[in-house]
Write an enzyme that holds these catalytic residues in place. Structure first.
Site, mmCIF file in Angstrom:
data_model
loop_
_atom_site.group_PDB
_atom_site.id
_atom_site.type_symbol
_atom_site.label_atom_id
_atom_site.label_comp_id
_atom_site.label_asym_id
_atom_site.label_seq_id
_atom_site.Cartn_x
_atom_site.Cartn_y
_atom_site.Cartn_z
ATOM 1 N N ASP A 105 0.882 -1.166 0.000
ATOM 2 C CA ASP A 105 0.000 0.000 0.000
ATOM 3 C C ASP A 105 0.917 1.212 0.000
ATOM 4 O O ASP A 105 1.657 1.440 0.958
ATOM 5 C CB ASP A 105 -0.865 -0.055 1.267
ATOM 6 C CG ASP A 105 -1.719 1.192 1.455
ATOM 7 O OD1 ASP A 105 -1.545 2.173 0.713
ATOM 8 O OD2 ASP A 105 -2.562 1.167 2.368
ATOM 9 N N ASN B 82 16.281 -7.838 0.613
ATOM 10 C CA ASN B 82 15.073 -8.638 0.610
ATOM 11 C C ASN B 82 13.959 -7.791 1.209
ATOM 12 O O ASN B 82 14.184 -7.117 2.203
ATOM 13 C CB ASN B 82 15.337 -9.869 1.494
ATOM 14 C CG ASN B 82 14.270 -10.922 1.357
ATOM 15 O OD1 ASN B 82 13.086 -10.639 1.499
ATOM 16 N ND2 ASN B 82 14.697 -12.144 1.097
ATOM 17 N N TYR C 45 0.918 0.861 15.052
ATOM 18 C CA TYR C 45 -0.013 0.700 13.943
ATOM 19 C C TYR C 45 0.472 1.434 12.698
ATOM 20 O O TYR C 45 0.807 2.601 12.736
ATOM 21 C CB TYR C 45 -1.385 1.249 14.320
ATOM 22 C CG TYR C 45 -2.371 1.098 13.194
ATOM 23 C CD1 TYR C 45 -2.902 -0.149 12.910
ATOM 24 C CD2 TYR C 45 -2.738 2.173 12.416
ATOM 25 C CE1 TYR C 45 -3.790 -0.312 11.868
ATOM 26 C CE2 TYR C 45 -3.630 2.018 11.367
ATOM 27 C CZ TYR C 45 -4.148 0.769 11.101
ATOM 28 O OH TYR C 45 -5.014 0.618 10.067
ATOM 29 N N LYS D 81 -3.178 -2.432 8.097
ATOM 30 C CA LYS D 81 -3.382 -3.870 8.265
ATOM 31 C C LYS D 81 -2.359 -4.624 7.421
ATOM 32 O O LYS D 81 -1.647 -4.051 6.624
ATOM 33 C CB LYS D 81 -4.808 -4.239 7.864
ATOM 34 C CG LYS D 81 -5.726 -4.451 9.084
ATOM 35 C CD LYS D 81 -5.308 -5.665 9.901
ATOM 36 C CE LYS D 81 -6.002 -5.716 11.241
ATOM 37 N NZ LYS D 81 -5.158 -6.179 12.337
ATOM 38 N N ASP E 54 -2.829 -6.860 5.189
ATOM 39 C CA ASP E 54 -3.401 -7.189 3.886
ATOM 40 C C ASP E 54 -2.647 -8.267 3.097
ATOM 41 O O ASP E 54 -1.719 -7.963 2.343
ATOM 42 C CB ASP E 54 -3.502 -5.893 3.081
ATOM 43 C CG ASP E 54 -4.223 -4.785 3.866
ATOM 44 O OD1 ASP E 54 -5.005 -5.110 4.780
ATOM 45 O OD2 ASP E 54 -3.982 -3.610 3.578
ATOM 46 N N GLN F 257 -5.630 -28.081 -9.215
ATOM 47 C CA GLN F 257 -5.918 -29.242 -10.095
ATOM 48 C C GLN F 257 -4.859 -30.345 -9.959
ATOM 49 O O GLN F 257 -3.871 -30.189 -9.264
ATOM 50 C CB GLN F 257 -6.046 -28.800 -11.561
ATOM 51 C CG GLN F 257 -6.997 -27.647 -11.824
ATOM 52 C CD GLN F 257 -8.470 -27.962 -11.602
ATOM 53 O OE1 GLN F 257 -9.249 -27.113 -11.217
ATOM 54 N NE2 GLN F 257 -8.872 -29.207 -11.838
ATOM 55 N N LYS F 258 -5.133 -31.465 -10.624
ATOM 56 C CA LYS F 258 -4.275 -32.669 -10.577
ATOM 57 C C LYS F 258 -4.109 -33.160 -9.139
ATOM 58 O O LYS F 258 -5.053 -33.602 -8.543
ATOM 59 C CB LYS F 258 -2.916 -32.389 -11.223
ATOM 60 C CG LYS F 258 -2.990 -32.158 -12.724
ATOM 61 C CD LYS F 258 -2.656 -33.444 -13.468
ATOM 62 C CE LYS F 258 -2.857 -33.307 -14.967
ATOM 63 N NZ LYS F 258 -2.037 -32.273 -15.584
ATOM 64 N N TYR G 78 -4.451 0.821 17.728
ATOM 65 C CA TYR G 78 -4.165 2.190 18.167
ATOM 66 C C TYR G 78 -3.752 2.187 19.633
ATOM 67 O O TYR G 78 -4.283 1.438 20.440
ATOM 68 C CB TYR G 78 -5.396 3.084 17.998
ATOM 69 C CG TYR G 78 -5.605 3.514 16.572
ATOM 70 C CD1 TYR G 78 -5.248 4.782 16.147
ATOM 71 C CD2 TYR G 78 -6.128 2.634 15.643
ATOM 72 C CE1 TYR G 78 -5.426 5.177 14.833
ATOM 73 C CE2 TYR G 78 -6.308 3.010 14.323
ATOM 74 C CZ TYR G 78 -5.960 4.289 13.929
ATOM 75 O OH TYR G 78 -6.125 4.659 12.640
HETATM 76 P P1 13P Z 1 -5.446 7.835 10.198
HETATM 77 O O1 13P Z 1 -5.303 7.523 11.687
HETATM 78 O O2 13P Z 1 -4.179 7.830 9.452
HETATM 79 O O3 13P Z 1 -6.379 8.990 9.913
HETATM 80 O O4 13P Z 1 -6.151 6.567 9.562
HETATM 81 C C1 13P Z 1 -7.287 6.081 10.118
HETATM 82 C C2 13P Z 1 -7.591 5.018 9.238
HETATM 83 O O5 13P Z 1 -8.419 5.129 8.365
HETATM 84 C C3 13P Z 1 -6.689 3.855 9.351
HETATM 85 O O6 13P Z 1 -7.154 2.900 10.218
HETATM 86 P P1 13P Z 2 -4.882 -0.233 5.115
HETATM 87 O O1 13P Z 2 -4.042 -1.128 5.974
HETATM 88 O O2 13P Z 2 -5.503 -0.975 3.981
HETATM 89 O O3 13P Z 2 -4.156 0.991 4.704
HETATM 90 O O4 13P Z 2 -6.146 0.203 5.963
HETATM 91 C C1 13P Z 2 -6.025 1.063 7.018
HETATM 92 C C2 13P Z 2 -7.278 1.031 7.791
HETATM 93 O O5 13P Z 2 -7.365 0.363 8.779
HETATM 94 C C3 13P Z 2 -8.395 1.832 7.316
HETATM 95 O O6 13P Z 2 -9.358 2.005 8.310
HETATM 96 MG MG MG Z 3 -3.921 2.295 3.307
HETATM 97 MG MG MG Z 4 -4.558 -1.978 2.412
#
Ligand code: 13P
Ligand code: 13P
Ligand code: MG
Ligand code: MG
Length: 366
Positions: A11, A103, A230, A233, A235, A243-244, A348
């Site tokens: 991301d 890496n 934090y 995520k 992701d 298959q096979k 958080y």
């Molecule tokens: P920020 O804390 O960067 O505004 O992001 C909140 C959010 O959307 C990610 O979980």
């Molecule tokens: P990403 O990890 O996809 O940037 O999402 C952040 C998030 O938690 C939005 O609420």
């Molecule tokens: Mg994001």
């Molecule tokens: Mg993401």
């Protein structure tokens, strides 16, 4: 022919918060890879899922190759410049280290790679999920590789009769890879006992016990274990050869009709159902719901066909409706109980500070 299939995703910036990358950002990553891949890659394919861009690559350099990883890293660095220039949100979000050191593992991007002898025909699936973490694949993989209710091939196909070996990682262990190998069907209850804890135990790979070939590899990185706080995520991406001696594509896809509740969504801190979506979909409701996409390919000598969008089929429309209803149902209870992740998984620190402050105000009644 010994071939390596690599997917590296990150991301590096998004429109409107965490929805999806801009067209210009996607193009800048894509054209960087195209321009610099000549003596490295046989073929490549890019897509996005939510706000994550994935680069699927075929080559013969083996897993963990510095040059392949650097190509992806540099493409993401170049993309980050575009993201900054456009004022995208979270530009460079997943690039947690300043300089490349051989890496991308442990640097933020998710990686899944496997090396194998290419079969005469080599169908495989590329999954990418956004707003969730690698444990989201635990249930679909368990059902597809260990449960004959999902995969009749386990009963019907002699080449699958011995079952599959699961390599499961303890992702809370950060000093090196802590893994266990368990065999389905003998160790089914042990596999289930681990896989129910999706935040700690994650399927890393799955192997045929008949041919010893690898079918599955999942990216297992946990960003908050790398960054300490934090950053987004984890992701996850996944490659599945089908298959096979492996389950059929339909057996692999079937469990996604459940729309299981997974960790993720808003602020990486909630439980929400996983929605199968078409390739190159963004997210929306409550920064979610968590989504998973699947591109199906055939391949010959490392050259991939066009991607077929496995979740674009009309069958999945009804699943998406059910998942939307489950999502709204869960959101009705806001922060309460099962809707929000346990304290240890909250992304958080604000709530910890709050609890510390309140702790000092507690007293034992005389
Ligand atoms: P920020 O804390 O960067 O505004 O992001 C909140 C959010 O959307 C990610 O979980
Ligand atoms: P990403 O990890 O996809 O940037 O999402 C952040 C998030 O938690 C939005 O609420
Ligand atoms: Mg994001
Ligand atoms: Mg993401």
């Amino acid at each position: 022919m010994k071939l390596t299939l690599s997917v590296i995703k990150a991301d590096i910036g998004s429109i409107g918060g965490h929805i999806c990358p801009s067209r210009e950002l996607f193009e800048s990553v894509s054209s960087y890879v195209k321009k610099h891949s000549h003596d490295l890659l046989i073929d490549h394919y890019l897509s996005f899922t939510g706000d994550d861009i994935a680069i699927v690559m075929t080559h013969t350099r083996g897993t963990g190759d510095g040059k392949i990883h650097k190509l992806a890293w540099d493409a993401f660095i170049t993309g980050t410049e575009t993201a900054k220039a456009q004022g995208l949100y979270g530009a460079g979000q997943d690039l947690l280290k300043d300089s490349f050191s051989g890496n991308v593992k442990g640097m933020g991007p998710a990686v899944a790679e496997m090396e194998f002898e290419e079969r005469t025909n080599e169908p495989f699936l590329f999954f990418a999920a956004d707003k969730t973490d690698p444990g989201a694949y635990n249930l679909p993989l368990y059902l597809a590789f260990a449960d004959p209710m999902t995969t009749p091939g386990l009963m019907l196909a002699p080449v699958m009769a011995k079952g599959f070996r699961f390599v499961i990682m303890d992702v809370n262990h950060t000093e090196g890879d802590r893994i266990i190998e368990l065999n389905a069907p003998e160790d089914l209850y042990d596999i289930a006992a681990l896989l129910r804890d999706t935040e700690r135990y994650v399927v890393e790979s799955i192997w045929s016990r008949t041919t010893d070939e690898q079918s599955v590899v999942v990216s297992t990185s946990r960003l908050h274990n790398i960054a300490g706080t934090y950053t987004g995520k984890d992701d996850p991406v996944m490659l599945v050869r089908v298959q096979k001696s492996f389950p059929a594509t339909g057996e692999i896809l079937a469990p996604y009709a459940i729309g299981p509740y997974v960790a993720g969504c808003m602020r990486g801190s909630h439980q929400m159902p996983l929605m199968p979506v078409p390739l190159n979909s963004g997210i929306s409701y409550f920064d979610g719901p968590p989504v998973v996409s699947c591109a199906a390919f055939a391949m010959h000598k490392g050259k991939m066909t066009e991607a077929v969008d496995a979740f674009a089929h009309p069958f999945w429309d009804n699943v998406r409706n059910t998942v939307s209803e489950k999502a709204i149902g869960m959101r009705r209870q806001g922060f309460f109980g099962a809707a929000m992740l346990p304290m240890s998984e909250l992304e958080y620190t604000g709530i910890m500070e709050k609890l510390d402050r309140l702790d000092g105000k507690f007293r034992i009644r005389e």
